[in-house]
Write an enzyme that holds these catalytic residues in place. Structure first.
Site, PDB file in Angstrom:
ATOM      1  N   ARG A  99      44.379  63.193  55.886  1.00 11.37           N
ATOM      2  CA  ARG A  99      44.601  62.549  54.448  1.00 11.37           C
ATOM      3  C   ARG A  99      43.425  63.377  53.350  1.00 11.37           C
ATOM      4  O   ARG A  99      42.445  63.903  53.941  1.00 11.37           O
ATOM      5  CB  ARG A  99      44.089  61.195  54.305  1.00 11.37           C
ATOM      6  CG  ARG A  99      44.457  60.616  52.919  1.00 11.37           C
ATOM      7  CD  ARG A  99      45.807  60.534  52.662  1.00 11.37           C
ATOM      8  NE  ARG A  99      46.278  59.669  51.679  1.00 11.37           N
ATOM      9  CZ  ARG A  99      47.332  59.491  50.615  1.00 11.37           C
ATOM     10  NH1 ARG A  99      48.186  60.634  50.975  1.00 11.37           N
ATOM     11  NH2 ARG A  99      47.547  58.818  49.992  1.00 11.37           N
ATOM     12  N   THR A 384      57.713  63.066  50.368  1.00 11.13           N
ATOM     13  CA  THR A 384      57.008  63.125  51.670  1.00 11.13           C
ATOM     14  C   THR A 384      58.225  63.524  52.828  1.00 11.13           C
ATOM     15  O   THR A 384      59.328  63.342  52.623  1.00 11.13           O
ATOM     16  CB  THR A 384      56.616  61.694  52.169  1.00 11.13           C
ATOM     17  OG1 THR A 384      55.481  61.194  51.197  1.00 11.13           O
ATOM     18  CG2 THR A 384      55.987  61.505  53.236  1.00 11.13           C
ATOM     19  N   THR A 402      52.844  65.059  53.678  1.00 13.33           N
ATOM     20  CA  THR A 402      53.245  64.903  52.008  1.00 13.33           C
ATOM     21  C   THR A 402      52.359  65.770  50.947  1.00 13.33           C
ATOM     22  O   THR A 402      51.279  66.325  51.302  1.00 13.33           O
ATOM     23  CB  THR A 402      53.066  63.331  51.659  1.00 13.33           C
ATOM     24  OG1 THR A 402      53.469  63.116  50.638  1.00 13.33           O
ATOM     25  CG2 THR A 402      51.385  63.070  51.809  1.00 13.33           C
ATOM     26  N   GLU A 404      52.713  64.242  48.039  1.00 11.49           N
ATOM     27  CA  GLU A 404      52.630  63.104  47.339  1.00 11.49           C
ATOM     28  C   GLU A 404      54.082  62.940  46.312  1.00 11.49           C
ATOM     29  O   GLU A 404      55.039  62.666  46.903  1.00 11.49           O
ATOM     30  CB  GLU A 404      51.500  62.824  46.220  1.00 11.49           C
ATOM     31  CG  GLU A 404      51.192  61.538  46.083  1.00 11.49           C
ATOM     32  CD  GLU A 404      51.735  60.555  45.052  1.00 11.49           C
ATOM     33  OE1 GLU A 404      52.617  61.259  44.398  1.00 11.49           O
ATOM     34  OE2 GLU A 404      51.233  59.609  44.937  1.00 11.49           O
ATOM     35  N   ASP A 424      47.243  58.734  43.895  1.00 17.26           N
ATOM     36  CA  ASP A 424      47.449  57.947  45.033  1.00 17.26           C
ATOM     37  C   ASP A 424      46.393  56.918  44.795  1.00 17.26           C
ATOM     38  O   ASP A 424      46.485  55.744  45.634  1.00 17.26           O
ATOM     39  CB  ASP A 424      47.621  58.242  46.184  1.00 17.26           C
ATOM     40  CG  ASP A 424      49.018  58.183  46.775  1.00 17.26           C
ATOM     41  OD1 ASP A 424      50.054  57.898  46.056  1.00 17.26           O
ATOM     42  OD2 ASP A 424      49.389  58.725  47.928  1.00 17.26           O
ATOM     43  N   SER A 449      47.401  55.297  51.787  1.00 15.58           N
ATOM     44  CA  SER A 449      48.725  56.013  52.108  1.00 15.58           C
ATOM     45  C   SER A 449      49.636  55.131  52.494  1.00 15.58           C
ATOM     46  O   SER A 449      49.091  53.995  53.304  1.00 15.58           O
ATOM     47  CB  SER A 449      48.563  57.171  52.764  1.00 15.58           C
ATOM     48  OG  SER A 449      49.822  57.838  53.240  1.00 15.58           O
ATOM     49  N   SER A 450      50.915  55.131  52.060  1.00 10.48           N
ATOM     50  CA  SER A 450      51.993  54.297  52.600  1.00 10.48           C
ATOM     51  C   SER A 450      52.566  55.009  53.863  1.00 10.48           C
ATOM     52  O   SER A 450      53.332  54.116  54.655  1.00 10.48           O
ATOM     53  CB  SER A 450      53.212  54.418  51.671  1.00 10.48           C
ATOM     54  OG  SER A 450      52.669  53.583  50.606  1.00 10.48           O
ATOM     55  N   GLY A 471      59.124  58.435  51.586  1.00  5.44           N
ATOM     56  CA  GLY A 471      59.550  57.219  50.407  1.00  5.44           C
ATOM     57  C   GLY A 471      58.694  56.715  49.659  1.00  5.44           C
ATOM     58  O   GLY A 471      58.754  55.467  49.124  1.00  5.44           O
ATOM     59  N   GLY A 472      57.371  57.151  49.496  1.00 10.66           N
ATOM     60  CA  GLY A 472      56.321  56.291  48.982  1.00 10.66           C
ATOM     61  C   GLY A 472      56.219  55.083  49.277  1.00 10.66           C
ATOM     62  O   GLY A 472      55.676  54.864  50.509  1.00 10.66           O
TER      63      GLY A 472
END
Length: 568
Positions: A99, A384, A402, A404, A424, A449-450, A471-472
């Site tokens: 990340r 992503t 990703t 973002e 984010d 993060s998702s 997909g966020g």
């Protein structure tokens, strides 16, 4: 973490311990190599590495290099990633955190205006402040040091040649080049994609050449990660982020000091499987909580044509998102109560809140050791990609990657887009009572993060499956829906991914309205769920299940993915 033939005992993040009966032999060892990715050229690049005897991590490097070229709206060298890795020899799972991090001079109020109000996202996303220190390359290098077989410098040839010679613009890329997002008005985006005949905007079927990216990949191959985190490319990254509007604060020291993290995975049972994901700041804890809530319902005895199944999924999702949004952040900066969120008693009590009618948005729960945190105000757009790889030795990579937003910050360096992961973070760092947001900006902090790239094991610790998506903030719902369809409803993986999406978060109920029957929509509305069309990118779920010793892989039909296999 240890699993016997009859019982799975999970020791996971923050000391979570739970035990569940898991039948032995749910799957059997099966080392058929495969690559599942969002673009055929990327999948082929990975498969070519496997053909040369490369490992799953070797192939992942080739896939990522190609995705950054042919799917630049979603991921790239200038972004970040999470990887969940299965080592077939030891039957162990490990998580790699790539990340992005906030520069050392980042401040909690960096996305507030002079009056203390949050900046409009459209303004923040194009700013120099939007870019965090990229992490994907150093994460892949760490994983390669531990699990690579082929030399690093041999893994970029496919992407380099394709960038030099050009690739055919896909329908999806052509669509997103004209999509109504702020980045498509950015100078670098406009300049790069006006390579059609006579300098026109590219369209599907045109050939897009990226000589700058090819040159960078040659340096990355020969110099290793230092080609990105220092030298001429590093200097250009810093310079590009320090250009107005809202110039950023990144320095060469920020790049040089970036460190990926190898973490213990977060694991919990679901049905007959053990599901393992990266821990926070990823959102695997949300996926596991949602699955745990659903185990307290009868969704497994229903199916995709039963409106009550979708009602249960929606209400469980809202409970999970309330918790995830309130508590999940970088564990180095905030106490994430992962053990409390996944505790059996907490899940059972939380599931009791699913009533007969959908009401107001549920509040966050109060799991054990939960700190007092402010309500979250993070806006998570989409941009992503996910891929899954298994090599001939049975090692598996499940990786979500990703930049973002679509095309990241819209700023390009050496043929690749820079991420906008700093957006984010929650723009509002504290609430009116002075309580901090778990996902507030801080120097050196990783934004929540998702992403939830997960692996599944059976009772013998054999690899049993993998799921992940783009997909966020909808990623968790996309993945969980696909797992319910594949596991609980026993659909073939490809069919499971095609089942309509439904995302319920707070007051919003979004989904693929045209794919649900009028009867289901009416029944949901009668229970308080008025489903509206989703916004942003579609899902991008890639998944595989091992069924009857066979690879049952699937790609999201909403994108341009493919499943490629090699003979055993």
């Amino acid at each position: 973490m240890r699993i016997t033939r009859l019982f799975a005992c999970v020791s996971a993040f923050l000391g979570l311990v739970s035990c569940v009966s898991v039948p032995a032999g749910t799957t059997a060892p099966n080392e058929q190599p495969f690559v599942i990715a969002a673009n055929p050229l990327a999948a082929e690049a990975g498969l070519n590495v496997l053909k040369r005897g490369g490992s799953a991590v070797d192939a992942a490097i080739a896939v990522q290099a190609m995705l950054g070229l042919v799917e630049p709206q979603s991921s790239g060298i200038g972004g970040g990633a999470f990887m969940t890795y299965y080592d077939a020899a030891s039957k162990q799972v490990m998580a790699y955190d790539g990340r992005e991090v906030a520069p050392a001079q980042a401040t909690p109020d960096m996305f507030l205006d002079s009056s203390g109000r949050p900046l409009p996202f459209e303004q923040a996303v194009l700013s120099g402040r939007a870019t965090g220190v990229p992490g994907a390359v150093k994460m892949l290098a760490l994983a390669h040091d531990e699990h690579g077989k082929l030399p690093w410098n041999s893994l970029f040839g496919s992407a380099e040649r394709t960038a030099d010679e050009g690739f055919i613009v896909s329908p999806r890329l052509a669509k997103l080049v004209v999509y109504p997002v702020p980045e498509n008005g950015a100078p670098d985006v406009i300049a790069y994609f006006h390579q059609g005949p006579g300098g026109a905007l590219v369209k599907a079927g045109d050939r897009l050449v990226n000589k700058a990216y090819a040159a960078f990949l040659r340096r990355l191959a020969s110099q290793g990660p230092a080609a990105l985190y220092g030298g001429e490319t590093g200097a250009r990254i810093v310079a590009r982020t320090r250009v107005a509007p809202l110039a950023g604060s990144m320095t060469m020291a920020d790049l040089a000091n970036y460190k990926p993290i190898k973490r213990e995975p977060l694991c919990a049972p679901y049905r007959v499987y053990l599901v393992c994901t990266p821990p926070p700041p990823g959102s695997g804890v949300g996926t596991l909580e949602l699955l745990g809530l659903l185990e307290h319902t009868d969704i497994d005895r229903r199916g995709p044509n039963d409106p009550d199944a979708w009602y249960l999924f929606a209400e469980a999702s809202r409970l999970m998102y309330a918790d995830r949004d309130r508590y999940v952040g970088d564990p180095a900066f905030t106490n994430v109560p992962a053990n409390g969120l996944l505790a059996p008693d907490y899940l059972a009590d939380r599931a009791k809140l699913i009533g007969d009618m959908a009401g107001p948005p549920p509040a966050a729960g109060n799991p054990a050791l939960a700190p007092a945190m402010a309500a979250d105000h993070t806006y998570e757009p989409t941009g992503t990609s996910h891929f899954i790889i298994r090599d001939a030795a049975g090692n598996v990579v499940s990786m979500t990657t990703t930049v973002e937003s679509i095309f990241g910050s819209g700023r390009m360096v050496d043929g690749f887009f820079l991420n906008n992961q700093m957006t984010d973070f929650s723009f509002t760092p504290v609430d009116a009572e002075g309580r901090p947001a778990a996902n507030a900006v801080a120097a050196g902090k990783r934004p929540r993060s998702s992403m939830t790239p997960l692996l599944m094991l059976d009772g013998d610790r054999n690899f049993a499956g993998a799921f992940g998506s783009a997909g966020g903030n909808s990623i968790i719902a996309f993945v969980a829906k696909s797992m319910v369809a594949a596991i609980d409803w026993n659909l073939p993986t490809q069919e499971a991914l095609a089942v309509p999406n439904l995302v319920a978060r707070g007051p919003n109920f979004n989904g693929e309205v045209t794919k649900f029957s009028p009867e289901i929509l009416a029944a949901l509305k009668a229970k308080g769920i008025d489903l509206k069309p989703g916004q942003g990118e579609d899902s991008g779920v890639h998944a595989v299940m091992i069924r009857n010793r066979q690879v049952d892989g699937g790609y999201d039909p909403r994108r341009e993915g493919v499943v490629l296999t090699l003979p055993r």
